[in-house]
Enzyme design. Structure first.
Site, mmCIF file in Angstrom:
data_model
loop_
_atom_site.group_PDB
_atom_site.id
_atom_site.type_symbol
_atom_site.label_atom_id
_atom_site.label_comp_id
_atom_site.label_asym_id
_atom_site.label_seq_id
_atom_site.Cartn_x
_atom_site.Cartn_y
_atom_site.Cartn_z
ATOM 1 N N CYS A 1 0.803 -1.229 0.000
ATOM 2 C CA CYS A 1 0.000 0.000 0.000
ATOM 3 C C CYS A 1 0.837 1.280 0.000
ATOM 4 C CB CYS A 1 -0.939 0.020 1.203
ATOM 5 S SG CYS A 1 -2.163 -1.298 1.176
ATOM 6 N N HIS B 1 -3.279 7.214 3.363
ATOM 7 C CA HIS B 1 -3.762 5.985 2.740
ATOM 8 C C HIS B 1 -5.198 5.761 3.196
ATOM 9 C CE1 HIS B 1 -4.320 1.951 1.479
ATOM 10 N NE2 HIS B 1 -4.025 1.374 2.628
ATOM 11 N N ASN C 1 -10.605 1.188 -0.185
ATOM 12 C CA ASN C 1 -9.155 0.992 -0.099
ATOM 13 C C ASN C 1 -8.653 0.461 -1.434
ATOM 14 O OD1 ASN C 1 -6.556 -0.046 0.356
ATOM 15 N ND2 ASN C 1 -7.003 -0.640 2.452
#
Length: 328
Positions: A117, A255, A285
């Site tokens: 990520c 994030h 996400n």
């Protein structure tokens, strides 16, 4: 280490055409209407179709970023792929994107950087180093992920929060921008909190893939506990290295891990909610594409202006924590 005299001149993003609403998940799972959104704080996410491959989405985002930067594909010196999951093991996704941009015979360096990520932050830092060393003047960094192909709906607490998409940025020498600080820490005692077993050499497709090994598994509570333990000290170090007080940060680009993670960050790290880019409810996400997608949103919505400082920060499988302070 800081890097000055380099600027993010363009950003872009791409969202797949199909929108999957949380009400559809309610129906799929046999839940009461509104349950998914209430539980996970997500109203919709985008899902790629068969033609919207990782490299296709990345190329679309890249073209947007180059349009904003005022450059053409042939003006690039380097392409850095920063996907959480590659389109295929070999060759790199960066090579596939290079070809999609009409650069297949150009010889322009193209390779991948992977920190799940946080891949975009690591690739952006590498681009800054390449420019500072004089090895490149204009670098394209892209992240593109299709989470929907590896979700295990037997565990909806993980599967329900993910979405597909891509984003990119052009960074080049000159201008008034800068990378003021960068930090990255890994705490591998949490390595089993986020796992996709298949796709490498340990799980061999020729010998058969075991049940669930081709699906993403996440212990969200464990990942959250580990990241929360280390994040406050991490933020303190990063701000000190950048020489910027938290109240002076113009825009915070996290994030988009989960609604819970974003709410926790605002509350426990004393962030001003109006300065935090939170688009999780409508995109979910997106793995590595989350941070650059939120960055592009910040730029195009006017929430990040030239001369502003921006804090890009997040967590990833590993468990890792990463952050970058930039002057936009």
């Amino acid at each position: 280490m800081s890097f000055s005299n380099l600027t993010i001149t363009g950003t872009g993003s791409y969202l797949p055409r199909r929108v999957l609403h949380s009400t559809e998940i309610d129906s799929q799972m046999g839940w009461l209407p509104g349950s998914c959104e209430k539980r996970y704080g997500i109203a919709a996410r985008h899902v790629a179709d068969e033609g919207e491959t990782t490299s296709f989405m990345a190329a679309q985002a890249a073209l947007q970023a180059m349009e904003m930067a005022g450059c053409a594909p042939g003006d690039l010196d380097m392409l850095l792929g920063a996907c959480g999951v590659m389109e295929q093991p070999i060759p790199s996704t960066a090579a596939l994107v290079q070809d999609r941009l009409g650069l297949g015979r150009s010889g322009i360096a193209a390779f991948d950087v992977n920190a799940t990520c946080l891949s975009f932050l690591q690739a952006l830092d590498l681009a800054a180093m390449q420019i500072t060393l004089g090895r490149a003047r204009r670098v394209l960094v892209f992240s593109s992920d299709i989470a929907s192909v590896g979700l295990d709906w037997n565990h909806p607490e993980a599967a329900a929060i993910f979405g597909d998409g891509a984003a990119a940025a052009v960074i080049e020498a000159g201008g008034d921008g800068a990378v003021l600080a960068h930090d990255f820490r890994t705490y591998a005692h949490g390595r089993d909190a986020c796992v996709l077993a298949a796709g490498g050499t340990r799980v061999n497709p020729a010998r058969g893939i075991g049940p669930g090994e081709d699906r993403f598994h996440m212990d969200g509570n464990k990942a959250f506990r580990i990241a929360s333990r280390y994040l406050p000290r991490f933020m303190q170090r990063l701000l000190q290295a950048a020489g910027v007080e938290l109240d002076a940060v113009g825009c915070i680009v996290p994030h988009q891990a989960s609604a819970q993670a974003l709410q926790h960050a605002v509350r426990n790290l004393w962030l001003r909610p109006e300065r935090v880019i939170d688009i999780f409810a409508r995109i979910g996400n997106q793995i590595a594409a989350s941070i650059p997608t939120a960055l592009d949103h910040a730029v195009r919505s006017g929430r990040l202006q030239r001369g502003d400082t921006a804090l890009l920060v997040g967590t990833s499988a590993g468990i890792s924590i990463g952050g970058m302070m930039v002057r936009f």
